[in-house]
Design an enzyme around this catalytic site. Structure first.
Site, mmCIF file in Angstrom:
data_model
loop_
_atom_site.group_PDB
_atom_site.id
_atom_site.type_symbol
_atom_site.label_atom_id
_atom_site.label_comp_id
_atom_site.label_asym_id
_atom_site.label_seq_id
_atom_site.Cartn_x
_atom_site.Cartn_y
_atom_site.Cartn_z
ATOM 1 N N ASP A 13 30.015 39.023 51.707
ATOM 2 C CA ASP A 13 29.574 37.932 50.854
ATOM 3 C C ASP A 13 30.540 37.923 49.656
ATOM 4 O OD1 ASP A 13 27.861 35.996 49.591
ATOM 5 O OD2 ASP A 13 27.067 37.639 48.360
ATOM 6 N N LEU A 14 30.619 36.802 48.935
ATOM 7 C CA LEU A 14 31.580 36.728 47.826
ATOM 8 C C LEU A 14 30.919 36.976 46.465
ATOM 9 C CD1 LEU A 14 34.472 35.906 46.804
ATOM 10 C CD2 LEU A 14 33.595 33.570 46.687
ATOM 11 N N ASP A 15 30.009 36.064 46.080
ATOM 12 C CA ASP A 15 29.394 36.135 44.751
ATOM 13 C C ASP A 15 28.508 37.376 44.641
ATOM 14 O OD1 ASP A 15 30.369 33.584 43.732
ATOM 15 O OD2 ASP A 15 29.001 32.634 45.151
ATOM 16 N N THR A 21 30.380 37.007 40.033
ATOM 17 C CA THR A 21 30.127 35.610 39.671
ATOM 18 C C THR A 21 28.640 35.265 39.729
ATOM 19 O OG1 THR A 21 30.917 35.257 41.915
ATOM 20 C CG2 THR A 21 32.338 34.473 40.138
ATOM 21 N N LYS A 49 19.843 33.721 45.005
ATOM 22 C CA LYS A 49 21.111 34.320 45.429
ATOM 23 C C LYS A 49 21.331 34.072 46.927
ATOM 24 C CE LYS A 49 21.724 37.881 41.937
ATOM 25 N NZ LYS A 49 21.710 39.323 41.651
ATOM 26 N N GLY A 50 22.520 33.627 47.270
ATOM 27 C CA GLY A 50 22.837 33.368 48.682
ATOM 28 C C GLY A 50 22.440 31.972 49.140
ATOM 29 N N VAL A 51 21.749 31.244 48.282
ATOM 30 C CA VAL A 51 21.226 29.920 48.648
ATOM 31 C C VAL A 51 22.214 28.835 48.193
ATOM 32 C CG1 VAL A 51 19.274 28.340 48.292
ATOM 33 C CG2 VAL A 51 18.885 30.804 48.408
ATOM 34 N N ARG A 53 23.956 25.352 46.778
ATOM 35 C CA ARG A 53 23.732 24.655 45.500
ATOM 36 C C ARG A 53 22.549 23.675 45.617
ATOM 37 N NH1 ARG A 53 28.894 21.610 43.813
ATOM 38 N NH2 ARG A 53 29.742 23.577 44.582
ATOM 39 N N SER A 118 30.358 33.207 52.803
ATOM 40 C CA SER A 118 29.752 32.809 51.525
ATOM 41 C C SER A 118 29.162 31.412 51.590
ATOM 42 C CB SER A 118 30.839 32.838 50.431
ATOM 43 O OG SER A 118 30.381 32.212 49.261
ATOM 44 N N ALA A 119 28.044 31.226 50.890
ATOM 45 C CA ALA A 119 27.413 29.904 50.804
ATOM 46 C C ALA A 119 28.148 29.004 49.820
ATOM 47 C CB ALA A 119 25.967 30.067 50.346
ATOM 48 N N SER A 120 29.091 29.565 49.076
ATOM 49 C CA SER A 120 29.707 28.803 47.982
ATOM 50 C C SER A 120 30.784 27.845 48.453
ATOM 51 C CB SER A 120 30.323 29.772 46.974
ATOM 52 O OG SER A 120 31.042 29.040 46.001
ATOM 53 N N LYS A 121 30.773 26.656 47.841
ATOM 54 C CA LYS A 121 31.843 25.681 48.097
ATOM 55 C C LYS A 121 33.029 25.950 47.184
ATOM 56 C CE LYS A 121 28.896 22.160 50.043
ATOM 57 N NZ LYS A 121 28.234 20.883 49.934
ATOM 58 N N ASN A 122 32.879 26.925 46.297
ATOM 59 C CA ASN A 122 33.977 27.306 45.391
ATOM 60 C C ASN A 122 34.686 28.577 45.860
ATOM 61 O OD1 ASN A 122 33.644 25.288 43.193
ATOM 62 N ND2 ASN A 122 31.611 26.214 43.044
ATOM 63 N N LYS A 149 21.771 30.539 53.945
ATOM 64 C CA LYS A 149 21.143 31.835 54.206
ATOM 65 C C LYS A 149 19.674 31.717 53.797
ATOM 66 C CE LYS A 149 25.462 34.156 52.935
ATOM 67 N NZ LYS A 149 26.178 34.914 51.913
ATOM 68 N N GLU A 173 26.210 42.559 51.470
ATOM 69 C CA GLU A 173 25.444 41.495 50.808
ATOM 70 C C GLU A 173 24.723 41.977 49.550
ATOM 71 O OE1 GLU A 173 24.224 38.616 50.299
ATOM 72 O OE2 GLU A 173 25.153 37.431 51.877
ATOM 73 N N ASP A 174 24.661 41.110 48.543
ATOM 74 C CA ASP A 174 23.927 41.470 47.321
ATOM 75 C C ASP A 174 22.599 40.725 47.220
ATOM 76 O OD1 ASP A 174 25.001 38.910 46.776
ATOM 77 O OD2 ASP A 174 24.778 39.277 44.625
HETATM 78 C C1 BG6 Z 1 26.144 31.755 46.792
HETATM 79 C C2 BG6 Z 1 25.480 32.186 45.507
HETATM 80 O O1 BG6 Z 1 27.175 32.662 47.098
HETATM 81 O O2 BG6 Z 1 26.712 30.454 46.668
HETATM 82 C C3 BG6 Z 1 24.476 31.141 45.050
HETATM 83 O O3 BG6 Z 1 24.821 33.420 45.720
HETATM 84 C C4 BG6 Z 1 25.151 29.776 44.954
HETATM 85 O O4 BG6 Z 1 23.952 31.524 43.801
HETATM 86 C C5 BG6 Z 1 25.779 29.436 46.296
HETATM 87 O O5 BG6 Z 1 24.200 28.770 44.612
HETATM 88 C C6 BG6 Z 1 26.508 28.085 46.280
HETATM 89 O O6 BG6 Z 1 27.605 28.177 45.413
HETATM 90 P P1 BG6 Z 1 28.467 26.949 44.891
HETATM 91 O O7 BG6 Z 1 29.649 27.624 44.250
HETATM 92 O O8 BG6 Z 1 28.845 26.135 46.083
HETATM 93 O O9 BG6 Z 1 27.630 26.191 43.941
HETATM 94 MG MG MG Z 2 25.986 37.046 46.788
#
Ligand code: BG6
Ligand code: MG
Length: 223
Positions: A13-15, A21, A49-51, A53, A118-122, A149, A173-174
């Site tokens: 996982d990333l964040d 982050t 966390k993991g969810v 945006r 990672s769930a993040s788009k960043n 997730k 995973e955190d």
């Molecule tokens: C997950 C984080 O990695 O990414 C969540 O744990 C976050 O907190 C999710 O909401 C989506 O991230 P982003 O960067 O696309 O807003």
């Molecule tokens: Mg995480």
């Protein structure tokens, strides 16, 4: 899982795992929550966390007992992301959590595929800031999945890409949700961070510092 030969893929996982982050996501959501008249506590934030945006905002709206139009929802999602991007503006290679780089290299030297789930788009933006874009064999991010997730889609994509079975995969995973995703997929999992925030029946590493493949095998023995 008895020996190191049986681990073929490690998914990070990333964040909150590669870099801290998670605290910036929390700060940004806390400020959005305040606008909605809701106080987002640290323990409620653990559930975000993991969810994704979008799903995070939906959850906050439920807690805040608010409903919003599509336009207002879009506006808040955009605002949250802008706040978050401001907070991570100066993220740099020094922000990679202790031991991560060494451990990732150690896995690769031993022929293990290493990916991000990672769930993040960043995610790509963050990996670039950390100068870690070339460290992973694959980056699966929030743009590539339909389900958040604890749905295991984000991890299964790595298994498919390298044709590795879930039982030969270890996830780091955190979050509760991420650990749930790994378990649903029948992958092995090691928790990262504060053990008080994670399920009791998972081995948790507070950091990757000085960790080896042998530690990983020991950690997943009963998972
Ligand atoms: C997950 C984080 O990695 O990414 C969540 O744990 C976050 O907190 C999710 O909401 C989506 O991230 P982003 O960067 O696309 O807003
Ligand atoms: Mg995480």
């Amino acid at each position: 899982m008895r020996n190191k030969e049986s681990v073929q893929l490690c998914i990070f996982d990333l964040d909150g795992v590669i870099t801290d982050t998670a605290k910036y996501h929390y700060a940004a959501w806390r400020s959005i929550s305040k606008e909605l008249g809701y106080e987002l506590t640290e323990s409620a934030n653990e559930k975000l966390k993991g969810v994704s945006r979008y799903q995070s905002l939906q959850q906050i709206l439920i807690w805040a007992e608010r409903s919003l139009s599509k336009e207002a929802t879009e506006h808040l999602l955009d605002k949250k992301n802008k706040t978050y991007l401001n907070l991570i503006e100066s993220l740099c290679p020094q922000d990679v959590l202790p031991g991560v780089k060494f451990f990732v290299e150690h896995l690769k030297e031993n022929g293990i595929f290493v990916t991000i789930g990672s769930a993040s788009k960043n995610a790509n933006n963050i990996l670039e800031k950390l100068n870690m874009m070339d460290d992973f064999d694959l980056v699966v991010d929030g743009h590539m999945v339909k389900h958040s997730k604890p749905n295991p889609e984000v991890f299964l994509l790595s298994c498919q890409a390298f044709d590795v079975a879930a039982r030969h995969t270890v996830v780091f995973e955190d979050s509760y949700k991420g650990i749930g995703a790994a378990r649903t997929a029948k992958m092995h999992v090691i928790g990262i961070g504060n053990p008080a925030n994670l399920p009791e029946d998972v081995v948790v590493w507070e950091s990757f510092e000085a960790k080896t493949i042998d530690d990983m095998i020991e950690g997943i023995k009963y998972s």
